[in-house]
Design a protein around this motif. Sequence first.
Motif, PDB file in Angstrom:
ATOM      1  N   LYS A  17       0.828  -1.201   0.000  1.00  0.00           N
ATOM      2  CA  LYS A  17       0.000   0.000   0.000  1.00  0.00           C
ATOM      3  C   LYS A  17       0.868   1.258   0.000  1.00  0.00           C
ATOM      4  O   LYS A  17       0.585   2.212  -0.730  1.00  0.00           O
ATOM      5  N   TRP A  20       2.344   1.837  -3.472  1.00  0.00           N
ATOM      6  CA  TRP A  20       1.330   2.381  -4.376  1.00  0.00           C
ATOM      7  C   TRP A  20       1.130   3.871  -4.132  1.00  0.00           C
ATOM      8  O   TRP A  20       1.074   4.666  -5.074  1.00  0.00           O
ATOM      9  N   ILE A  24       2.027   6.749  -6.904  1.00  0.00           N
ATOM     10  CA  ILE A  24       1.002   7.666  -7.408  1.00  0.00           C
ATOM     11  C   ILE A  24       1.375   9.105  -7.084  1.00  0.00           C
ATOM     12  O   ILE A  24       1.174  10.006  -7.908  1.00  0.00           O
TER      13      ILE A  24
END
Length: 84
Positions: A17, A20, A24
Amino acid sequence: MSDNKDIHWLCRPATIKKLWVIGIAILVITVALEFTIHPHAYFGVDGWFGFNAWFGFLSCAAMVLFAKFLGIFLKREDTYYDDK
């Protein structure tokens, strides 16, 4: 294997997580920097806002689709090496 210490750090759900979110954030920052940087376009289309982001995404998607299409012609049976 219920303890997260037994799992490699890249396979832990919390780490995935975080990676990610970091990825991003980097993408958003690089696209947002186009507001401050004047692109020197060689062609008309490469001066559009976010050109590098969507061109990179479409190129990657095209390579994946081409590889899937190529795999149809190059794949072998599961018992390819057992027959010899």
